[in-house]
Enzyme design. Structure first.
Site, short mmCIF file in Angstrom:
data_model
loop_
_atom_site.label_atom_id
_atom_site.label_comp_id
_atom_site.label_asym_id
_atom_site.label_seq_id
_atom_site.Cartn_x
_atom_site.Cartn_y
_atom_site.Cartn_z
N HIS A 69 0.84 -1.20 0.00
CA HIS A 69 0.00 0.00 0.00
C HIS A 69 0.87 1.25 0.00
O HIS A 69 2.10 1.16 0.06
CB HIS A 69 -1.00 0.00 1.16
CG HIS A 69 -0.39 0.03 2.53
ND1 HIS A 69 0.24 -1.05 3.09
CD2 HIS A 69 -0.32 1.01 3.46
CE1 HIS A 69 0.67 -0.75 4.30
NE2 HIS A 69 0.35 0.50 4.55
N HIS A 71 1.36 3.90 2.04
CA HIS A 71 1.96 4.56 3.20
C HIS A 71 3.48 4.52 3.11
O HIS A 71 4.06 3.53 2.66
CB HIS A 71 1.48 3.93 4.50
CG HIS A 71 0.09 4.35 4.88
ND1 HIS A 71 -0.71 3.61 5.73
CD2 HIS A 71 -0.65 5.44 4.53
CE1 HIS A 71 -1.87 4.23 5.90
NE2 HIS A 71 -1.85 5.34 5.18
N ASP A 73 5.86 4.11 5.20
CA ASP A 73 6.61 3.04 5.87
C ASP A 73 6.59 1.74 5.07
O ASP A 73 7.25 0.77 5.44
CB ASP A 73 6.11 2.83 7.30
CG ASP A 73 4.63 2.48 7.39
OD1 ASP A 73 3.86 2.96 6.54
OD2 ASP A 73 4.24 1.74 8.31
N HIS A 74 5.87 1.74 3.95
CA HIS A 74 5.83 0.56 3.08
C HIS A 74 6.34 0.86 1.66
O HIS A 74 6.69 -0.08 0.95
CB HIS A 74 4.41 0.00 3.00
CG HIS A 74 3.96 -0.62 4.29
ND1 HIS A 74 3.97 -1.98 4.51
CD2 HIS A 74 3.51 -0.06 5.44
CE1 HIS A 74 3.54 -2.24 5.74
NE2 HIS A 74 3.25 -1.09 6.33
N HIS A 158 -7.74 -1.48 5.53
CA HIS A 158 -6.69 -0.54 5.97
C HIS A 158 -6.79 0.81 5.28
O HIS A 158 -7.19 1.79 5.89
CB HIS A 158 -5.30 -1.15 5.78
CG HIS A 158 -4.18 -0.32 6.32
ND1 HIS A 158 -4.16 0.15 7.62
CD2 HIS A 158 -3.05 0.16 5.72
CE1 HIS A 158 -3.06 0.88 7.80
NE2 HIS A 158 -2.39 0.89 6.67
N ASP A 179 -0.13 -4.06 6.34
CA ASP A 179 -1.23 -3.71 7.23
C ASP A 179 -2.55 -4.24 6.68
O ASP A 179 -2.79 -4.21 5.47
CB ASP A 179 -1.34 -2.18 7.36
CG ASP A 179 -0.19 -1.58 8.12
OD1 ASP A 179 -0.18 -1.70 9.35
OD2 ASP A 179 0.69 -0.98 7.49
N GLU A 204 1.59 -8.26 9.31
CA GLU A 204 1.80 -7.05 10.10
C GLU A 204 1.09 -7.20 11.43
O GLU A 204 -0.02 -7.73 11.51
CB GLU A 204 1.22 -5.85 9.35
CG GLU A 204 1.52 -4.51 9.99
CD GLU A 204 2.74 -3.84 9.39
OE1 GLU A 204 3.12 -2.78 9.87
OE2 GLU A 204 3.32 -4.41 8.43
#
Length: 210
Positions: A69, A71, A73-74, A158, A179, A204
């Site tokens: 996805h 975000h 942090d990914h 999510h 997530d 996750e």
């Protein structure tokens, strides 16, 4: 059947999700995130831990990259990995993730460079060139990466476009979730996935305290 997992980020922390899984000889990088709490080399996964062949770099040792996805942090380290480190192989993500990821990346770049005066890690051109390498997929669409490696995306909830990814090579199968959300709300439904028999599950985990 042979499976090996190399965790480059988020193993014992929140941030820079990145795992390289070798499954029956095929090597997949799941997510390529950044850690929002660091401004030094700890911001990105330690890509030097991926053993490289004498020539060809990351393209020779990775069969594909999969992003769950948009975000940061990914996906935050992806332009750095492709345009600075030199990976130019296939990258898979859903259509909404492909649409939203460059917006998140460019917004981050502007905040860090133009507002905070930090050293530029990747440029707007890097982001654009990185996204040209992306192959968008539909949910539950079976993708034949090559004659041996098959992947499929499942709805993760999510955020819009978030997906869990199934991978199969020969008799070995696995799922990587990123997530996911099991509680539906007004905007997104609960995660959904087929009943699968797996050899490896990487999921996750988030703990919330009141």
């Amino acid at each position: 059947m042979a499976i090996d997992c190399l965790v480059l980020g988020a193993g014992q922390e929140v941030g820079k999700s990145c795992a390289v899984v070798t499954i029956n000889g095929k090597r997949i990088m799941f997510d390529c995130g950044m850690h929002m709490g660091y401004l030094d080399h700890r911001r990105y996964p330690d890509f030097s831990l991926i053993s490289l062949s004498s020539s060809g770099g990351f393209d020779r040792v990775l069969d594909c990259v999969i992003i769950t996805h948009f975000h940061l942090d990914h996906v935050g380290a992806l332009p750095y990995f492709t345009e600075v480190c030199g990976y130019s192989g296939p990258i898979y993500m859903t259509y909404p993730t492909k649409a939203l990821a460059p917006l998140m990346l460019e917004d981050y770049r502007k905040v860090m460079v133009e507002r905070r005066g930090e050293e530029e890690q990747f440029t707007s051109e890097h982001i654009a060139n990185c996204m040209k390498k992306v192959i968008a997929v539909d949910l539950k669409q079976t993708i034949q990466v090559d004659k041996d490696l098959q992947i499929r995306a499942y709805y993760a909830g999510h955020v819009i476009g978030a997906a869990m990814f199934y991978a199969k090579v020969g008799d070995a199968t696995m799922v990587y979730t990123g997530d996911y959300n099991m509680t539906p709300d007004r905007h997104l439904g609960a995660a959904q996935i087929d009943r699968l028999s797996l050899d490896l599950l990487i999921t996750e985990y988030a703990a919330y305290f009141s």
